[in-house]
Write a protein that holds these residues in place. Structure first.
Motif, short mmCIF file in Angstrom:
data_model
loop_
_atom_site.label_atom_id
_atom_site.label_comp_id
_atom_site.label_asym_id
_atom_site.label_seq_id
_atom_site.Cartn_x
_atom_site.Cartn_y
_atom_site.Cartn_z
N GLU A 133 1.62 -15.40 -6.78
CA GLU A 133 2.05 -16.03 -8.04
C GLU A 133 1.77 -15.13 -9.24
O GLU A 133 0.75 -14.47 -9.32
N LEU A 134 2.73 -15.15 -10.17
CA LEU A 134 2.58 -14.59 -11.51
C LEU A 134 2.69 -15.74 -12.50
O LEU A 134 3.59 -16.58 -12.38
N ASN A 135 1.82 -15.76 -13.48
CA ASN A 135 1.89 -16.80 -14.51
C ASN A 135 1.27 -16.24 -15.78
O ASN A 135 0.10 -16.48 -16.08
N ASN A 136 2.06 -15.46 -16.51
CA ASN A 136 1.53 -14.72 -17.65
C ASN A 136 2.50 -14.72 -18.84
O ASN A 136 3.72 -14.70 -18.66
N PHE A 137 1.91 -14.69 -20.03
CA PHE A 137 2.69 -14.41 -21.22
C PHE A 137 2.97 -12.92 -21.27
O PHE A 137 2.05 -12.10 -21.25
N VAL A 164 6.83 -15.61 -24.87
CA VAL A 164 7.63 -15.65 -23.64
C VAL A 164 6.67 -15.55 -22.47
O VAL A 164 5.89 -14.60 -22.37
N GLU A 165 6.76 -16.52 -21.55
CA GLU A 165 5.90 -16.55 -20.39
C GLU A 165 6.74 -16.46 -19.12
O GLU A 165 7.73 -17.17 -18.97
N LEU A 166 6.33 -15.57 -18.22
CA LEU A 166 6.97 -15.47 -16.91
C LEU A 166 6.10 -16.19 -15.89
O LEU A 166 4.91 -15.90 -15.75
#
Length: 202
Positions: A126-130, A191-193
């Motif tokens: 998982e990626l969860n970053n601004f 913007v967050e991915l």
């Protein structure tokens, strides 16, 4: 997770005409961050400032490097030029001291590595970053962001963008890549991915 960048020593007397960001995720979950920004200044300034948030386990791992107009910036030891690093509990700030002249355009390149950027769970990665923080003082123009996973040909793959802007990430499972392009992102719009991918990628 929160990450932010912004320039300093200016009161909107400048433009960011190009914002390019490349993030290369590594198999250990860290990520190499590479920024290339073009500034157009109306007034003389004293440099740039970048603030990296370090919430939820993010850590700067290794050296931070900066260039202005392709000129390497050494460690700050006083005077009007150098890279100064300021540590805080949940952030690290990079002050790039540089004598900016009115009416000139400058290209700023910054590179560093973040540990714990991606996480591996029992069933997924998982990626969860601004990727763009909310504290930019001016609009970002000609935005191009690429996030590369360390492995292509993803089978379990999802891509989500969280933002108030119109910008959206497009994921390519075959290449293990996420891309976002936008003519402009307004000041203050983050913007967050958020994505998931094959667990064995990490």
């Amino acid at each position: 997770l929160f990450r932010s960048m912004k320039p300093v020593h200016a009161d909107d007397n400048y433009e960011i005409t190009h914002f390019n960001e490349q993030i290369n995720v590594q198999t250990d979950g860290s990520a190499e961050l590479n920024y290339q920004l073009t500034y157009k200044f109306d007034d003389a300034m004293h440099g740039f400032l970048i603030k990296q948030g370090l919430e939820k386990g993010l850590q700067v791992n290794g050296p931070v490097t900066a260039k202005v107009n392709n000129q390497a910036i050494d460690k700050y030891v006083g005077g009007n030029q150098g890279l100064e690093i300021v540590n805080a509990d949940a952030s690290q700030t990079y002050k790039i001291h540089y004598p900016i002249k009115a009416g000139q355009t400058y290209q700023l390149d910054v590179q560093y590595r973040l540990a714990n950027f991606a996480k591996r769970y029992r069933d997924i990665g998982e990626l969860n970053n601004f990727v763009i923080g909310e504290n930019w003082d001016v609009d970002l123009n000609n935005v191009a962001i690429t996030v590369n996973l360390p492995q292509a040909k993803q089978h379990l793959f999802g891509t989500y963008t969280h933002t108030n802007s119109d910008a959206k990430f497009i994921g390519n499972a075959a290449k293990g890549v996420y891309k976002l392009t936008s003519p402009a992102i307004k000041a203050g719009q983050s913007v967050e991915l958020h994505s998931y991918f094959d667990q064995q990628t990490l």
